[in-house]
Structure formats: structure tokens, C-alpha cells
Design an enzyme around this catalytic site. Structure first.
Site, PDB file in Angstrom:
ATOM      1  N   ASP A 178       0.745  -1.288  -0.019  1.00 56.44           N
ATOM      2  CA  ASP A 178      -0.041  -0.040  -0.126  1.00 56.44           C
ATOM      3  C   ASP A 178       0.879   1.074  -0.020  1.00 56.44           C
ATOM      4  O   ASP A 178       1.773   1.154   0.628  1.00 56.44           O
ATOM      5  CB  ASP A 178      -0.961  -0.118   1.236  1.00 56.44           C
ATOM      6  CG  ASP A 178      -1.919   1.157   1.346  1.00 56.44           C
ATOM      7  OD1 ASP A 178      -2.832   1.288   0.356  1.00 56.44           O
ATOM      8  OD2 ASP A 178      -1.860   2.011   2.270  1.00 56.44           O
TER       9      ASP A 178
ATOM     10  N   GLU B 136       1.579   0.323  -5.208  1.00 62.27           N
ATOM     11  CA  GLU B 136       1.216   1.672  -5.595  1.00 62.27           C
ATOM     12  C   GLU B 136       2.498   2.343  -5.341  1.00 62.27           C
ATOM     13  O   GLU B 136       2.941   2.768  -4.569  1.00 62.27           O
ATOM     14  CB  GLU B 136       0.142   2.284  -4.937  1.00 62.27           C
ATOM     15  CG  GLU B 136      -1.205   1.713  -4.692  1.00 62.27           C
ATOM     16  CD  GLU B 136      -2.230   2.197  -3.738  1.00 62.27           C
ATOM     17  OE1 GLU B 136      -3.248   2.554  -3.823  1.00 62.27           O
ATOM     18  OE2 GLU B 136      -1.805   2.311  -2.398  1.00 62.27           O
TER      19      GLU B 136
END
Length: 497
Positions: free
Chosen positions: A182, A211
């Protein structure tokens, strides 16, 4: 598993995902059997480490959260166990779930959130060594590149050590097969590459991706962070392609904006860039790409190609919002076109659960705490949209059968994919030299029609067979003169010896 029509007994639990033989009300497979039938290889599960917002000691109180609120990084979340108050239960049932997936040929990817913690000043890190595990602004406040109140300092030796040992623990103890990081753009590149090297020593085929962005400014130099534009510095850690995502469907932040699959012809170059998975290609005009103005990965395996995920609007809801004046029948074709693009492009394809049968969240853009009425997968949609499921399944089968859609090196992508120039606006076409990468389809031709106009294309009297024709399985039909491509459709042709 939580939906009433899932046919799963242990709803919302580790044990529920391990059940076999489950069906919806019409007798179609659900849960684990459905995933196996679909043909995917890896199952990415949202956070299942212990997180703050759901108190497993109070199961009688309605509680819901995706879990991006870290508390105990190395403990399974108790609310997914049959008895949240029993530590043995959560450990055993998680291991049994992973074993069930492995027994059915599926790999498990864990969503990890080392970029921030909950509680900040009262967090376990801050109680241990106040301030050390976090970055700070020049005025001494907690910096906040995560928009969650703090950001961890992965570049510091003990935070780096904690991340590495935590990841190794999940692999060794629970046999996890991959990790999704994340807000990976918060972490430093040196730590991410160390993690990759050490994990591959014990599991060479582990899948790592994240990400390549942040949710705010960070005081740590951006050139040293695992941002998308520096993905070429990463050791086989893939990044999500927002270029392709928003090129296909429009910006996730501009709800009414459409993309290539819904008629926006000026997004074609962003899709072409996505087709080559962010690699350098002589026919891509980078000045016309929506976000990235230069290639950012070393190889196509460094890119995650996707149309939607748990964040923002799901694909069906986005198309509904951004295409007023079109019918649901039109949107179904746009949707299938997006699936076709994702599953025929280079890179690593990523599908949001339920996208294979038009999942909706009823227009909710950020459902992290919206509860089961929004987040549950409605298994009746599998019956209602069985044609979409069959189409998606066939695309997956084709991709797995043909290495031409799964090139491993940027040199292969540049040399063996040729875009067809001179096509009408809103049409993308390209040819893959399959024989050059060991595919028994010698040549492959893909046409993507992103506008509401049928296109008649010459095949130059060459004999082709159709694998996919106008968003439907092509049944290997022979074509050798003209090809009629319907609005908002994907077509895949091939030649073989």
C-alpha cells in the site's frame, strides 16, 4: 463470502474462503470453486493482519473496515476467525485457508500497509522509541504522505529491519506467495530492493507489487522513493499503471470523465502505452500519454495492468457515471472492451473481484467502511451476466496459453509488437510476432474499437482465424477479406502453421 446468496456457510471468515462446492441460488459456483474455474493464478486479499477499527471481542456490534489501519502487523485479524477471542483459532484457520488455496492451484497475495500506523503518538512504534519510526516535517510535526496522520521512515535501520522480518515471517510461517504494498511510493527504494532480494532467497517466484504513489508530500527525497516514475530502479517489483487505468475509463478523480473504451479518442496513446506495459516502444508518442511522459519500467513484468480495484468507483459504476445518453447495453460492450484490453496487454493483469460479472458498489466511490450492503459480492450477477463471465474466462484461458501476451523483456516488446498506423480515430490495432517468442500462434492481431461506430477493415486477403470477435469468443472462424468491427469491442485474430 458474506452475501446471502454466496452459498458459503462460514460467511466473512477465513474458513468461508476455504469451502468447496458452494453455489448461488441458480447453481453456479461461488467462492473458491468460482476462482478456480475462472482460471486466475493469484488471489490478492485485502489486509488480514490485525487492524484497529474492528474489535473482534464485540462481534454483536456491526463493524466493517477494509483494514488499512495497522495495529499488530504480525498477527492475523481476529474478526475473520470463527472465535476472535481465541488466538489459536485465527492462526489455524488462516493457515487452513492458505492451504486450501494452494491445494487448488491458487497463490495468496497479502496486502500489507507498512507506510503508516494508526494511533500515531500512541502507536506501539512510538511507545517503543518516540519519533524514531516516523518521518517529520521541518517544524517537528509528523509528516503525512499517507493522508493517515503519519508516514513511517523505512530508510531507518530498525524500521527497515522490522519490515523485512515481518515479511519473512508471513512467508515462512503462513506460506504467503506475494505482497501488495500500500502506498509503496512512501517507502525508500533501498529497503524495497532489500526486501525483494531476501524474500526471493526463500521463495524465488514470489510476486511483489505496489502503488507507486503517495497521498501527500513527503520530506524524504522523491528520487529515493519507490514512486512509479522510478520503477526502473526497483528489483522486479511491479507498479500499478494509472496511465492505462485512466486512459481506458477516464480519471478516477473526475467522475464524469470518460476514456478510450467509452469514446474518448484522445486517450488512445495512453492505452497504447499501457499495451506495451510502460516500456519504451518506437511507436508510442509519450507526449500524448496522460500522465507519464517517458517509460518507467525496465521490463513489462514491472507493470500492473488494470481497469479498477477496491479504491474509487468500480468499472461498472464509473461507466454509468461517465456515459450519460448511452444504454446499459452500450456500457456492457465498453466494459467488455476494457476487460479485453487488460487481458491482451503486456504486463501483469489485475482484476477486481466480481469484475468478471459486472460488480457494482451502487455508486459508492470509497467503500472502506460502507459495510456489507455495498461491499458484498452479489453472486446473482454471475447468473445475470453469464456472458461477461464466459468472455472473461476465455480471455484468461487465451492469455495463459499464449506467451505472446506475456513477454518478459522490454526488447521483446519493442521488437515484436507493431501498431497498425492509419486506422480511423478511436481505433487501435497491433500485430504481435508470436513465433519470435515461442508462441504456436505465429502472428496475432488485436483490434480495439473505442468509438460508437462500426469499422470495416481490410485483411489484405490474408487468412486469419478469430479467437475473439466483437467481445465474444470467435470459435476460430476463418476470415480473409474484410473484418467488421462493432462499436466498443475487442477482436483478436491469429495465424498459425
Amino acid at each position: 463470502s458474506i452475501a446471502t446468496n454466496s452459498g458459503i456457510r462460514n460467511k466473512g471468515k477465513y474458513a468461508g474462503l476455504a469451502e468447496r462446492g458452494t453455489k448461488n441460488h441458480q447453481g453456479l459456483s461461488t467462492g473458491l470453486d468460482h476462482l478456480k474455474d475462472l482460471g486466475v493464478t493469484h488471489i490478492h486479499l485485502l489486509p488480514f493482519f490485525d487492524f484497529v477499527s474492528v474489535d473482534e471481542k464485540k462481534p454483536e456490534i456491526p463493524q466493517y473496515n477494509w483494514g488499512y489501519e495497522p495495529l499488530n502487523y504480525n498477527v492475523p485479524e481476529g474478526s475473520y476467525a470463527s472465535n476472535g477471542s481465541d488466538g489459536v483459532s485465527r492462526i489455524r484457520e488462516l493457515k487452513e485457508m492458505v492451504m486450501a488455496f494452494h491445494s487448488n492451484g491458487l497463490n495468496v497475495v497479502m496486502d500489507v500497509v507498512y507506510n503508516h500506523t494508526m494511533l500515531t503518538e500512541d502507536s506501539y512504534f512510538n511507545q517503543l522509541v518516540p519519533g524514531y519510526y516516523y518521518r517529520h516535517t521541518k517544524d517537528g510535526k509528523f509528516s503525512n504522505a499517507t493522508a493517515c496522520g503519519n508516514e513511517t521512515a523505512s530508510e531507518r535501520p530498525m524500521m527497515r529491519k522490522f519490515m523485512l522480518e515481518s515479511l519473512l515471517y508471513w512467508v515462512k510461517e503462513y506460506h504467503i506467495d506475494g505482497f501488495r504494498f500500500d502506498l509503496m511510493g512512501v517507502h525508500d527504494i533501498e529497503t524495497m530492493n532489500l526486501v525483494a532480494r531476501e524474500l526471493r532467497k526463500i521463495k524465488p517466484g514470489i510476486l511483489l507489487y505496489g502503488e507507486g504513489w503517495t497521498a501527500g508530500e513527503s520530506p524524504f527525497p522523491e528520487e529515493n522513493r519507490a514512486l512509479k516514475k522510478f520503477a526502473y530502479k526497483l528489483d522486479d517489483i511491479a507498479v500499478f499503471s494509472d496511465d492505462m487505468r485512466d486512459g481506458m475509463k477516464g480519471s478516477v478523480f473526475l467522475h464524469g470523465e470518460n476514456g478510450f473504451v467509452s469514446g474518448r479518442v484522445d486517450r488512445a496513446e495512453s492505452v497504447r502505452f499501457g499495451i506495451v506495459a510502460g516500456c519504451r516502444h518506437p511507436q508510442v508518442d509519450y507526449s500524448k500519454v496522460n500522465y507519464s511522459k517517458e517509460p518507467y519500467v525496465r521490463h513489462p513484468t514491472g507493470t500492473i495492468t488494470y481497469a479498477d480495484c477496491h479504491d474509487n468507483h468500480v468499472l461498472w459504476d464509473k461507466l454509468t457515471l461517465s456515459t450519460p445518453g448511452y444504454t446499459d447495453a452500450d456500457r456492457r460492450e465498453m466494459y467488455k472492451l476494457a476487460l479485453g484490453i487488460v487481458l491482451t496487454s503486456q504486463g501483469i493483469p489485475f482484476l477486481h473481484a466480481g469484475t468478471e460479472f459486472l460488480r457494482t458498489k451502487k455508486g459508492n466511490e470509497n467503500s472502506y467502511n460502507a459495510g456489507d450492503s455495498i461491499n458484498a459480492i452479489d453472486w446473482e450477477l454471475k447468473t445475470k451476466n453469464s456472458d461477461v463471465f464466459a468472455y472473461c474466462k476465455e480471455l484468461i484461458r487465451i492469455r495463459k496459453s499464449h506467451p505472446a501476451f506475456r513477454m518478459q523483456r522490454r526488447e521483446q516488446v519493442a521488437a515484436h509488437i507493431r501498431f497498425i498506423e492509419g486506422l480511423p480515430a478511436g481505433m487501435i490495432g497491433y500485430t504481435i510476432d508470436g513465433s519470435a517468442v515461442g508462441d504456436h500462434w505465429q502472428k496475432i492481431r488485436v483490434y480495439l474499437n473505442g468509438v460508437n461506430i462500426s469499422q470495416s477493415l481490410s485483411l489484405d486477403n490474408q487468412a486469419w482465424r478469430s479467437a475473439i470477435h466483437n467481445n465474444k469468443p470467435g470459435k476460430d472462424a476463418l476470415m480473409n477479406t474484410n473484418l467488421l468491427v462493432s462499436p466498443f469491442t475487442c477482436t483478436v485474430l491469429y495465424q498459425k502453421k
